[in-house]
Write a protein that holds these residues in place. Structure first.
Motif, PDB file in Angstrom:
ATOM      1  N   SER A   1       0.819  -1.222   0.000  1.00 18.94           N
ATOM      2  CA  SER A   1       0.000   0.000   0.000  1.00 18.94           C
ATOM      3  C   SER A   1       0.852   1.273   0.000  1.00 18.94           C
ATOM      4  O   SER A   1       0.571   2.215  -0.746  1.00 18.94           O
ATOM      5  N   THR A   2       1.915   1.314   0.794  1.00 14.62           N
ATOM      6  CA  THR A   2       2.772   2.509   0.816  1.00 14.62           C
ATOM      7  C   THR A   2       3.501   2.666  -0.508  1.00 14.62           C
ATOM      8  O   THR A   2       3.652   3.777  -1.012  1.00 14.62           O
ATOM      9  N   SER A   3       3.929   1.559  -1.098  1.00 15.63           N
ATOM     10  CA  SER A   3       4.618   1.661  -2.388  1.00 15.63           C
ATOM     11  C   SER A   3       3.674   2.169  -3.473  1.00 15.63           C
ATOM     12  O   SER A   3       4.104   2.886  -4.381  1.00 15.63           O
ATOM     13  N   MET A   4       2.397   1.839  -3.388  1.00 17.92           N
ATOM     14  CA  MET A   4       1.413   2.365  -4.343  1.00 17.92           C
ATOM     15  C   MET A   4       1.309   3.884  -4.220  1.00 17.92           C
ATOM     16  O   MET A   4       1.290   4.594  -5.219  1.00 17.92           O
ATOM     17  N   ILE A   5       1.247   4.373  -3.004  1.00 16.56           N
ATOM     18  CA  ILE A   5       1.162   5.818  -2.765  1.00 16.56           C
ATOM     19  C   ILE A   5       2.426   6.503  -3.286  1.00 16.56           C
ATOM     20  O   ILE A   5       2.360   7.500  -4.007  1.00 16.56           O
ATOM     21  N   ALA A   6       3.595   5.948  -2.926  1.00 15.16           N
ATOM     22  CA  ALA A   6       4.862   6.523  -3.373  1.00 15.16           C
ATOM     23  C   ALA A   6       4.962   6.487  -4.894  1.00 15.16           C
ATOM     24  O   ALA A   6       5.374   7.468  -5.520  1.00 15.16           O
ATOM     25  N   ALA A   7       4.568   5.377  -5.505  1.00 11.94           N
ATOM     26  CA  ALA A   7       4.647   5.236  -6.966  1.00 11.94           C
ATOM     27  C   ALA A   7       3.742   6.249  -7.662  1.00 11.94           C
ATOM     28  O   ALA A   7       4.127   6.826  -8.681  1.00 11.94           O
ATOM     29  N   ARG A   8       2.572   6.480  -7.110  1.00 15.87           N
ATOM     30  CA  ARG A   8       1.672   7.486  -7.706  1.00 15.87           C
ATOM     31  C   ARG A   8       2.302   8.875  -7.653  1.00 15.87           C
ATOM     32  O   ARG A   8       2.216   9.642  -8.612  1.00 15.87           O
ATOM     33  N   GLU A   9       2.928   9.205  -6.524  1.00 12.54           N
ATOM     34  CA  GLU A   9       3.611  10.503  -6.414  1.00 12.54           C
ATOM     35  C   GLU A   9       4.765  10.598  -7.409  1.00 12.54           C
ATOM     36  O   GLU A   9       4.967  11.631  -8.038  1.00 12.54           O
ATOM     37  N   MET A  10       5.520   9.525  -7.543  1.00 15.53           N
ATOM     38  CA  MET A  10       6.632   9.509  -8.487  1.00 15.53           C
ATOM     39  C   MET A  10       6.129   9.685  -9.921  1.00 15.53           C
ATOM     40  O   MET A  10       6.719  10.426 -10.702  1.00 15.53           O
ATOM     41  N   LYS A  11       5.044   9.018 -10.239  1.00 15.14           N
ATOM     42  CA  LYS A  11       4.466   9.119 -11.577  1.00 15.14           C
ATOM     43  C   LYS A  11       4.013  10.554 -11.856  1.00 15.14           C
ATOM     44  O   LYS A  11       4.270  11.085 -12.929  1.00 15.14           O
ATOM     45  N   ARG A  12       3.351  11.166 -10.872  1.00 17.37           N
ATOM     46  CA  ARG A  12       2.933  12.567 -11.029  1.00 17.37           C
ATOM     47  C   ARG A  12       4.139  13.494 -11.218  1.00 17.37           C
ATOM     48  O   ARG A  12       4.039  14.524 -11.869  1.00 17.37           O
ATOM     49  N   ALA A  13       5.282  13.113 -10.631  1.00 15.81           N
ATOM     50  CA  ALA A  13       6.494  13.917 -10.756  1.00 15.81           C
ATOM     51  C   ALA A  13       7.235  13.638 -12.073  1.00 15.81           C
ATOM     52  O   ALA A  13       8.280  14.213 -12.321  1.00 15.81           O
ATOM     53  N   GLY A  14       6.684  12.735 -12.888  1.00 11.51           N
ATOM     54  CA  GLY A  14       7.252  12.498 -14.206  1.00 11.51           C
ATOM     55  C   GLY A  14       8.158  11.291 -14.346  1.00 11.51           C
ATOM     56  O   GLY A  14       8.818  11.130 -15.372  1.00 11.51           O
TER      57      GLY A  14
END
Length: 103
Positions: free
Chosen positions: A68-81
């Motif tokens: 679950s935390t990796s999903m949140i982090a991955a979404r933030e990373m994706k938004r950051a490009g």
């Protein structure tokens, strides 16, 4: 925005060996990483709003304890490009050959 890519823990070793240039990132707290982690993983504990600093041309593979935390982090990373993949199930379900325990 395109959907976040997921891979299972069963696919992880094969994925990382197929794409050896990826950054494997463990977003758990440092004490959990020290206890056990996947070989070659970089420990960057997740904090909301963290500024990720990786080369943009590299793909990031992110895992945590259960996913679950990796999903949140991955979404933030994706938004950051960043190009990012999240590992569903996390290290608690990982049974691969690259599990490292501290002594």
């Amino acid at each position: 925005m395109e959907q976040l890519r997921l891979i299972s823990v069963r696919e992880l070793d094969k994925y990382v060996s197929r794409y050896p240039d990826v950054y494997l990132i463990d977003v758990r707290p440092e004490n959990e990483y020290r206890f056990s982690h996947i070989r070659h993983a970089i420990n960057i504990p997740y904090e909301e709003g963290i500024i990720w600093k990786f080369p943009r041309e590299k793909e990031l593979v992110v895992y945590c304890e259960r996913g679950s935390t990796s999903m949140i982090a991955a979404r933030e990373m994706k938004r950051a490009g960043y190009r990012v993949v999240s590992v569903s199930g996390g290290i608690s379900e990982y049974r691969g050959r690259n599990l490292v325990f501290s002594r």
